[in-house]
Design an enzyme around this catalytic site. Sequence first.
Site, PDB file in Angstrom:
ATOM      1  CG  LEU A   1      -2.259  -0.649   1.114  1.00  0.00           C
ATOM      2  CD1 LEU A   1      -2.989  -0.582   2.451  1.00  0.00           C
ATOM      3  CD2 LEU A   1      -3.116   0.007   0.033  1.00  0.00           C
TER       4      LEU A   1
ATOM      5  CG  HIS B   1      -8.300  -5.256  -8.181  1.00  0.00           C
ATOM      6  ND1 HIS B   1      -7.471  -5.634  -7.145  1.00  0.00           N
ATOM      7  CD2 HIS B   1      -9.518  -5.806  -7.915  1.00  0.00           C
ATOM      8  CE1 HIS B   1      -8.159  -6.374  -6.289  1.00  0.00           C
ATOM      9  NE2 HIS B   1      -9.398  -6.490  -6.731  1.00  0.00           N
TER      10      HIS B   1
END
Length: 203
Positions: free
Chosen positions: A95, A112
């Site tokens: 992240l 994604h």
Amino acid sequence: MGSYRIAVFASGQGTNFQSLVDAASRGELGGAEIALLVCDKPQAPVVKRAEQAGVEHFLFQPKQYASREDYEREIAAELDKRSIDLIVLAGYMRLLTAVLVEPYAGRMINIHPSLLPAFPGVNAIGQAYDYGVKVTGATVHFVDGGMDSGAVIAQRTVDIREGETIESVEERIHAVEKEIYPQVVRLLAEGRVKLDGRKVILT
């Protein structure tokens, strides 16, 4: 420098990195150039791919830094040095903090393997498969610091066939990713992507 310069962040095999490099070499990225690979795992196969493609790389080991912000400041300096226009996340498993997200708002994208906002986070293909959905796919989106929560740029659906194995679904989603990611990079390089709140307008 002139050209539209891209930094790809990756942690693993680098198959999406390779598809971008291949698209660039065929002139399919709208004049964009893959200028840098950023990798948090110096032994990852993607590093070899970068070397073979003649792409510079910045390698680092997060454990050697006191905080995520510390290594991101070093990455930011490397990006500045090379006048990077766009960050492309391609299997980068960390992240990001505001150190990178804020200066690159609207200039950082991720891919994604689901139709967001469904199934964010890790193992998205497994999540969708176990849930029993009939349609899944891939999403290219801007990165905003949340978990796969940025504005959607492009999506492509993949039907899950009756009795199909998860390996087969994975293979077909990855094939779609390799098609749509270079297409989106090209649109960005050509200035054809406009962000209006949460809505993305492609021209």
